[in-house]
Design an enzyme around this catalytic site. Structure first.
Site, PDB file in Angstrom:
ATOM      1  N   GLY A 199       0.829  -1.205   0.000  1.00  0.00           N
ATOM      2  CA  GLY A 199       0.000   0.000   0.000  1.00  0.00           C
ATOM      3  C   GLY A 199       0.857   1.247   0.000  1.00  0.00           C
ATOM      4  O   GLY A 199       2.025   1.211  -0.406  1.00  0.00           O
ATOM      5  N   ASN A 200       0.273   2.331   0.482  1.00  0.00           N
ATOM      6  CA  ASN A 200       0.993   3.619   0.413  1.00  0.00           C
ATOM      7  C   ASN A 200       1.944   3.818   1.595  1.00  0.00           C
ATOM      8  O   ASN A 200       1.807   3.185   2.645  1.00  0.00           O
ATOM      9  CB  ASN A 200      -0.007   4.774   0.288  1.00  0.00           C
ATOM     10  N   VAL A 203       0.513   4.980   5.303  1.00  0.00           N
ATOM     11  CA  VAL A 203       0.005   3.895   6.164  1.00  0.00           C
ATOM     12  C   VAL A 203       1.160   2.953   6.547  1.00  0.00           C
ATOM     13  O   VAL A 203       1.181   2.424   7.657  1.00  0.00           O
ATOM     14  CB  VAL A 203      -1.161   3.139   5.471  1.00  0.00           C
ATOM     15  N   GLU A 221       5.621  -3.405   0.692  1.00  0.00           N
ATOM     16  CA  GLU A 221       5.577  -3.240  -0.771  1.00  0.00           C
ATOM     17  C   GLU A 221       4.861  -1.918  -1.036  1.00  0.00           C
ATOM     18  O   GLU A 221       3.634  -1.849  -0.976  1.00  0.00           O
ATOM     19  CB  GLU A 221       4.819  -4.418  -1.410  1.00  0.00           C
ATOM     20  N   CYS A 255       1.297   0.106  -9.160  1.00  0.00           N
ATOM     21  CA  CYS A 255       2.403   0.659  -8.368  1.00  0.00           C
ATOM     22  C   CYS A 255       3.638   0.940  -9.222  1.00  0.00           C
ATOM     23  O   CYS A 255       4.419   1.828  -8.898  1.00  0.00           O
ATOM     24  CB  CYS A 255       2.754  -0.290  -7.235  1.00  0.00           C
TER      25      CYS A 255
HETATM   26  P1  NAD Z   1      -5.533   0.929   0.438  1.00  0.00           P
HETATM   27  O1  NAD Z   1      -6.192   2.230   0.692  1.00  0.00           O
HETATM   28  O2  NAD Z   1      -6.367  -0.230   0.034  1.00  0.00           O
HETATM   29  O3  NAD Z   1      -4.686   0.580   1.748  1.00  0.00           O
HETATM   30  C1  NAD Z   1      -3.931  -0.596   1.856  1.00  0.00           C
HETATM   31  C2  NAD Z   1      -4.355  -1.353   3.099  1.00  0.00           C
HETATM   32  O4  NAD Z   1      -4.059  -0.579   4.250  1.00  0.00           O
HETATM   33  C3  NAD Z   1      -5.850  -1.660   3.129  1.00  0.00           C
HETATM   34  O5  NAD Z   1      -6.038  -3.011   3.462  1.00  0.00           O
HETATM   35  C4  NAD Z   1      -6.376  -0.717   4.182  1.00  0.00           C
HETATM   36  O6  NAD Z   1      -7.486  -1.228   4.875  1.00  0.00           O
HETATM   37  C5  NAD Z   1      -5.195  -0.538   5.102  1.00  0.00           C
HETATM   38  N1  NAD Z   1      -5.233   0.753   5.789  1.00  0.00           N
HETATM   39  C6  NAD Z   1      -5.612   1.937   5.266  1.00  0.00           C
HETATM   40  N2  NAD Z   1      -5.507   2.909   6.184  1.00  0.00           N
HETATM   41  C7  NAD Z   1      -5.050   2.329   7.316  1.00  0.00           C
HETATM   42  C8  NAD Z   1      -4.728   2.812   8.622  1.00  0.00           C
HETATM   43  N3  NAD Z   1      -4.869   4.085   8.949  1.00  0.00           N
HETATM   44  N4  NAD Z   1      -4.293   1.922   9.531  1.00  0.00           N
HETATM   45  C9  NAD Z   1      -4.149   0.616   9.214  1.00  0.00           C
HETATM   46  N5  NAD Z   1      -4.439   0.106   7.987  1.00  0.00           N
HETATM   47  C10 NAD Z   1      -4.881   0.958   7.060  1.00  0.00           C
HETATM   48  O7  NAD Z   1      -4.434   1.021  -0.692  1.00  0.00           O
HETATM   49  P2  NAD Z   1      -3.462   2.232  -1.034  1.00  0.00           P
HETATM   50  O8  NAD Z   1      -2.518   2.468   0.091  1.00  0.00           O
HETATM   51  O9  NAD Z   1      -4.217   3.375  -1.590  1.00  0.00           O
HETATM   52  O10 NAD Z   1      -2.691   1.520  -2.243  1.00  0.00           O
HETATM   53  C11 NAD Z   1      -2.072   2.243  -3.234  1.00  0.00           C
HETATM   54  C12 NAD Z   1      -0.591   2.397  -2.910  1.00  0.00           C
HETATM   55  O11 NAD Z   1      -0.014   1.107  -2.814  1.00  0.00           O
HETATM   56  C13 NAD Z   1       0.184   3.113  -4.000  1.00  0.00           C
HETATM   57  O12 NAD Z   1       1.123   3.950  -3.409  1.00  0.00           O
HETATM   58  C14 NAD Z   1       0.870   1.995  -4.745  1.00  0.00           C
HETATM   59  O13 NAD Z   1       2.048   2.371  -5.388  1.00  0.00           O
HETATM   60  C15 NAD Z   1       1.132   1.015  -3.637  1.00  0.00           C
HETATM   61  N6  NAD Z   1       1.207  -0.334  -4.169  1.00  0.00           N
HETATM   62  C16 NAD Z   1       2.389  -0.982  -4.102  1.00  0.00           C
HETATM   63  C17 NAD Z   1       2.505  -2.250  -4.642  1.00  0.00           C
HETATM   64  C18 NAD Z   1       3.796  -3.009  -4.598  1.00  0.00           C
HETATM   65  O14 NAD Z   1       3.782  -4.186  -4.910  1.00  0.00           O
HETATM   66  N7  NAD Z   1       4.904  -2.400  -4.240  1.00  0.00           N
HETATM   67  C19 NAD Z   1       1.406  -2.846  -5.242  1.00  0.00           C
HETATM   68  C20 NAD Z   1       0.212  -2.151  -5.266  1.00  0.00           C
HETATM   69  C21 NAD Z   1       0.124  -0.898  -4.726  1.00  0.00           C
END
Ligand code: NAD
Length: 508
Positions: A199-200, A203, A221, A255
């Protein structure tokens, strides 16, 4: 986009889930290779039996075309499973090492591949099936138990995953929790043996803080602004097609999507028309009418992207620019001659907007890349080996792909992961197994009196004799001083000294 009601788990259910996977791991139930193999086969069947349902969920969440869903999420996950099935015994096998001189006799040294234990997998929304199930492949193969937390942002996929996992996998060992930040926070309060988060970066810092409380290991990741360098002499038609693919697959919500392009004014003259043509061939004159083009995941992200475009002051929109909030549609949009410190260049774009930054030459491009955070991917379009090597030697990134986009993610023989702000640790293929495995160093010694006689040199009372002998056993001649004689002289001297030492011991 249809709104699905995703049932979030209650506090009591979350507590029970965490407890169950803990107890299951402690019982040793997930360790046998037979069990792991069966679970992997079941996960493969889960995808294969439910391909249509999974594609439908992905369509409802992201308007993902069936081809994109199949290629980008389902086949990729099935291939990861198959790779693990082919290599499971080999990856899990104990590895014997050749002990150093002091331990050469009467000692066995083994690297045991042990499951890290109870793991938490937190998945994002952009590839909601692939990014939830692929880490699970590694966890299963390594012999762990796992709780999977899909993203609530893609509710159809999350709901389907929660429905399917208990039908196919052992539900004492692999469980799903659905919810948003509060539910994830509750999960994070527990002690896990490993947390795998995709994720981002914002977080990720919350996850890291929670992990620090229990000194839990992490795989992160994350994302970042992945640059593309286009050499003036590259084949612009091919480069444009491959960049158009990387930027519009999943509507740019990838990503490792090309985030921005570094290009000279001369190359831009050839590249922009080629890119326009590539988009036209892929999505026709009206991409909104194309059934192949995806949508932005929700209004929040739609507005975020529109705001970035509006607040960006420099450059000219040379391709696209259309948006429709009711349809969550943003056309593939190219903005040429963007200033280096403008809005589009601040955060990861994560959508179908593509800024072009003019550079004077390759050194200028390298300097700009190095002025920013290490990206997850770096793309170079060039057939000039010297130029490619120069970029490789003077920049840093999670991964590099020369003359294409996205495809390195599908290569199971290459670890996938970031560096610095783009992530920590890696997975895919054997790296997935390794991510969830603790290599337990195991030394087994004999109890023979002969060996003990030599080993006794380390005990007090210390003497100059024991010092000389111990030094002979422990200290090696450095590699750069080692000739033929030095290679064997040590053995000869040690055998002689040991003979004297043993004879003295017997006399006493
Ligand atoms: P998202 O909003 O779905 O969040 C990811 C997870 O974190 C979710 O399961 C969510 O419930 C949890 N989450 C959110 N806020 C939280 C908090 N305050 N406390 C605890 N858990 C929390 O996804 P996103 O972050 O918007 O995903 C997009 C980002 O992920 C982009 O930056 C992208 O580049 C990155 N990404 C990386 C990869 C990789 O393989 N490196 C792959 C996909 C996406």
């Amino acid at each position: 986009m249809t709104t699905a009601i995703l049932q979030y788990n209650t506090k009591t259910e979350i507590e029970q889930t965490a407890l169950t996977v803990q107890q299951t791991f402690k019982s040793g139930y997930t360790r046998p290779l037979k069990f792991r193999r069966h679970q992997l086969e079941q996960l493969w069947r889960l995808i294969d039996d439910n391909t249509d349902a999974l594609c439908d969920a992905l369509y409802m969440d992201l308007r993902k075309h069936k081809n994109e869903a199949t290629l980008g999420e389902l086949i990729t996950t099935k291939e990861e499973i198959n790779d693990a099935l082919v290599h499971l015994e080999e990856w899990a096998r104990d590895e014997r090492t050749t002990p150093s001189f002091i331990n050469r006799v009467g000692t066995t040294c083994i690297k045991r591949k042990e499951p890290k234990g109870v793991v938490l997998v937190i998945a994002p929304w952009n590839y909601p099936v692939y990014l939830a199930l692929t880490p699970l492949v590694g966890a299963i193969a390594a012999g762990c138990t796992a709780v999977l937390k899909p993203s609530e942002v893609t509710p159809h996929s999350a709901r389907l995953i929660a429905e399917l996992i208990p039908r196919y996998l052992d539900n004492k060992a692999f469980m799903v929790v659905n919810g948003g930040a509060p539910e994830t926070t509750q999960l994070l309060d527990h002690k896990w043996d490993h947390i795998f988060y995709t994720g981002n970066g914002t977080v990720a810092k919350i996850i890291m803080k929670a992990a620090a409380k229990h000194l839990t290991s992490l795989t992160l990741e994350l994302g970042g602004k992945s640059p593309v360098i286009i050499d003036e002499n590259a084949n612009m038609t091919v480069a444009a097609k491959r960049i158009a693919f990387g930027k519009t697959f999943n509507a740019g919500q990838t990503c490792i999507a090309p985030d921005y392009i570094l290009i000279t004014a001369k190359a831009e003259e050839k590249f922009v028309p080629a890119l326009k043509q590539a988009f036209l061939e892929m999505y026709g004159p009206d991409p909104q009418a194309s059934k192949d083009y995806g949508r932005i995941v929700n209004t929040r992200h739609f507005k975020r992207l529109c705001d970035v475009l509006m607040e960006n002051k420099s450059g000219d929109v040379v391709i696209g620019g259309q948006a429709d909030e009711n349809d969550l549609f943003i056309a593939p949009t190219v903005i040429a001659n963007v200033e280096r410190d403008d809005k589009l260049m601040e955060e990861e774009i994560f959508g179908p907007l593509l800024p072009l930054i003019r550079v004077t030459d390759i050194d200028d491009a390298i300097e700009y890349i190095n002025s920013k955070d290490e990206p997850l991917a770096l793309y170079i379009f060039s057939t000039n080996r010297k130029l490619v090597n120069k970029v490789l030697d003077s920049t840093r990134s999670g991964g590099v792909l020369v003359n294409d986009t996205l495809m390195h993610v599908s290569e199971g023989t290459l670890p996938f992961g970031g560096t610095g702000p783009s992530g920590m640790g890696s997975y895919h293929g054997k790296s997935s197994f390794d991510a969830f495995t603790h290599v337990r160093s195991t030394m087994i010694k004999g109890l023979s009196p002969v060996i003990e006689s030599a080993m006794g040199l380390r005990y007090a009372p210390y003497t100059s004799w024991s010092m000389t002998f111990a030094k002979m056993l422990m200290e090696t001649t450095p590699q750069f001083k080692r000739g033929f004689l030095q290679k064997y002289i040590k053995w000869i001297v040690v055998v002689l000294l040991f003979g004297v030492h043993y004879a003295r011991n017997i006399r006493h």
